[in-house]
Design a protein around this motif. Structure first.
Motif, PDB file in Angstrom:
ATOM      1  N   UNK A 246      31.715  46.750  34.314  1.00 41.01           N
ATOM      2  CA  UNK A 246      31.903  46.846  35.756  1.00 41.01           C
ATOM      3  C   UNK A 246      32.786  45.708  36.264  1.00 41.01           C
ATOM      4  N   UNK A 247      32.565  44.510  35.727  1.00 42.12           N
ATOM      5  CA  UNK A 247      33.412  43.374  36.127  1.00 42.12           C
ATOM      6  C   UNK A 247      34.862  43.600  35.703  1.00 42.12           C
ATOM      7  N   UNK A 248      35.064  44.131  34.499  1.00 42.07           N
ATOM      8  CA  UNK A 248      36.433  44.382  34.045  1.00 42.07           C
ATOM      9  C   UNK A 248      37.114  45.433  34.917  1.00 42.07           C
ATOM     10  N   UNK A 249      36.369  46.468  35.335  1.00 39.93           N
ATOM     11  CA  UNK A 249      36.948  47.476  36.231  1.00 39.93           C
ATOM     12  C   UNK A 249      37.317  46.852  37.571  1.00 39.93           C
ATOM     13  N   UNK A 250      36.407  46.000  38.087  1.00 36.87           N
ATOM     14  CA  UNK A 250      36.680  45.350  39.363  1.00 36.87           C
ATOM     15  C   UNK A 250      37.899  44.446  39.265  1.00 36.87           C
ATOM     16  N   UNK A 251      38.008  43.711  38.155  1.00 38.13           N
ATOM     17  CA  UNK A 251      39.146  42.814  37.969  1.00 38.13           C
ATOM     18  C   UNK A 251      40.448  43.597  37.869  1.00 38.13           C
ATOM     19  N   UNK A 252      40.438  44.722  37.153  1.00 42.15           N
ATOM     20  CA  UNK A 252      41.644  45.536  37.021  1.00 42.15           C
ATOM     21  C   UNK A 252      42.054  46.118  38.380  1.00 42.15           C
ATOM     22  N   UNK A 253      41.059  46.557  39.160  1.00 40.61           N
ATOM     23  CA  UNK A 253      41.370  47.097  40.488  1.00 40.61           C
ATOM     24  C   UNK A 253      41.994  46.040  41.389  1.00 40.61           C
ATOM     25  N   UNK A 256      45.579  45.394  40.355  1.00 39.25           N
ATOM     26  CA  UNK A 256      46.469  46.468  40.824  1.00 39.25           C
ATOM     27  C   UNK A 256      46.729  46.338  42.322  1.00 39.25           C
ATOM     28  N   UNK A 257      45.684  45.933  43.072  1.00 36.36           N
ATOM     29  CA  UNK A 257      45.873  45.739  44.510  1.00 36.36           C
ATOM     30  C   UNK A 257      46.853  44.606  44.783  1.00 36.36           C
ATOM     31  N   UNK A 258      46.799  43.553  43.973  1.00 32.89           N
ATOM     32  CA  UNK A 258      47.758  42.455  44.132  1.00 32.89           C
ATOM     33  C   UNK A 258      49.182  42.936  43.857  1.00 32.89           C
ATOM     34  N   UNK A 259      49.351  43.770  42.839  1.00 36.03           N
ATOM     35  CA  UNK A 259      50.678  44.283  42.514  1.00 36.03           C
ATOM     36  C   UNK A 259      51.217  45.178  43.629  1.00 36.03           C
ATOM     37  N   UNK A 260      50.327  46.008  44.215  1.00 34.38           N
ATOM     38  CA  UNK A 260      50.787  46.886  45.286  1.00 34.38           C
ATOM     39  C   UNK A 260      51.202  46.090  46.522  1.00 34.38           C
ATOM     40  N   UNK A 261      50.526  44.970  46.777  1.00 35.72           N
ATOM     41  CA  UNK A 261      50.834  44.189  47.979  1.00 35.72           C
ATOM     42  C   UNK A 261      51.738  42.997  47.719  1.00 35.72           C
TER      43      UNK A 261
END
Length: 386
Positions: A246-253, A256-261
């Motif tokens: 769950x932590x790895x999924x949260x970190x990946x999300x 990705x949010x940092x890359x989009x913004x």
């Protein structure tokens, strides 16, 4: 309500509290007395503020007893006093009652009480209640006789026999290299929280084996018995692996949010860097001391995507998409303008003082977290014009 109705109501209350004491996970310990005390005492504390008779250690109840015995007929006063005494015993004697329950049923749990239930001033209100009952006893009735005293002595002696077993047997104190499985690992883990300090190893292990046999899949129980209980250890391991996934999924999300913004500068910076930082203390630039620096007030309950850029001249001002834009003058005494978390040390972001020590302009852009779950901070530094 008839006496029979009161009886059935009382049984219902006892059964529901018994279920809460024995069914609610308690780390696999199964201490009925302290469980009863913790459950019921919490409810009584919330009720006590609405019962003036038990305020100030029960002084109003004792005062009402005196007035009752003075104004009413003896048999009426006797009933009122008994009810008031029962009220004091309920609110102030529950700790002693729970201690006695563990003394008879779970002597291995006495270490959790610290043998304090009968040695503190909390014992005084229950004793006052017993004195109230003794004061209004019917004329001609003896409160104690030889037979009752003898029976009480026998009961107390028999009660202390299982408790005496607590003092026998080895107690492990050296837990270096105890590992994660086996008997030594279990007793060391059980004492890590300050419990079972004076309880022999065989008592702790007996509790653990009983809890393992009754293990029902509850994770709080698994934490206690895992070193000796393969089923509990497997459940605990699966829960830890799921938490890690769950932590790895949260970190990946969040990445990705940092890359989009990510910031797209209108002119090319001299140096630039990006990092995702989760800081409870905010972000800062400290050089010689905390007085010579900058502080960035960012939220500490979600990660912040930090972009740091340095230019030789002021870039075009940007405000679209940002909730707060500020610009300040800053004198760099050492030529080291590095944004970082004060509690975590270096952040991996570049030094923005491209002209060495001197005066700079620092422009910050900030946007709090929204649907993407991350905040965004853009720090732009360029030399100040003279």
């Amino acid at each position: 309500m008839s006496p029979r109705s009161w009886l059935w109501w009382g049984v219902a209350v006892v059964l529901t509290h018994a279920h809460m004491v024995f069914a609610v996970p308690s780390g696999g310990i199964g201490c009925a007395g302290i469980g009863l005390y913790q459950v019921v005492a919490a409810e009584l504390r919330s009720i006590a503020e609405w019962v003036p008779l038990v305020w100030y250690s029960g002084i109003p109840a004792v005062g009402l007893v005196v007035v009752t015995c003075w104004l009413w007929e003896p048999w009426i006063a006797r009933q009122i006093v008994r009810w008031l005494a029962a009220l004091l015993l309920l609110f102030f004697g529950l700790e002693q009652f729970g201690f006695l329950v563990d003394l008879f049923l779970s002597p291995g749990c006495l270490d959790m009480w610290g043998w304090s239930a009968f040695t503190r001033l909390d014992l005084l209100p229950p004793l006052a209640a017993l004195c109230m009952i003794a004061a209004v006893r019917a004329p001609g009735r003896r409160l104690l006789n030889a037979r009752r005293v003898t029976g009480l002595a026998v009961v107390v002696t028999l009660a202390l026999v299982p408790a005496a077993d607590l003092g026998s047997g080895p107690i492990t104190t050296d837990c270096e290299g105890a590992g994660e499985t086996g008997e030594r690992a279990l007793v060391c883990k059980a004492r890590r929280g300050g419990q079972y300090q004076g309880v022999p190893d065989h008592v702790v292990l007996a509790h653990a084996r009983t809890a393992c046999a009754a293990y029902s899949g509850e994770l709080p129980d698994a934490v206690f018995v895992a070193p000796l209980c393969p089923r509990a250890a497997a459940d605990l391991r699966r829960a830890e692996e799921e938490q890690e996934r769950e932590f790895e999924r949260w970190e990946a999300d969040s990445l990705r949010a940092c890359d989009r913004g990510r910031h797209r500068p209108k002119i090319k910076p001299v140096v630039a860097g990006r990092q995702r930082i989760l800081s409870e203390a905010g972000l800062a630039v400290f050089e010689d001391s905390e007085e010579d620096g900058l502080a960035f007030d960012v939220a500490g309950d979600y990660p912040v995507c930090v972009t740091a850029e340095a230019y030789r001249q002021a870039p075009p001002r940007e405000s679209r998409g940002w909730e707060r834009v500020e610009e300040v003058a800053y004198l760099s005494p050492t030529g080291a303008i590095v944004v970082h978390d004060p509690l975590a040390g270096p952040s991996g972001l570049p030094n923005l003082a491209i002209a060495g020590p001197g005066r700079y302009r620092v422009r910050t852009h900030y946007r709090i977290a929204h649907d993407d779950g991350v905040g965004h901070l853009l720090v732009i530094v360029f030399p100040e014009r003279r």
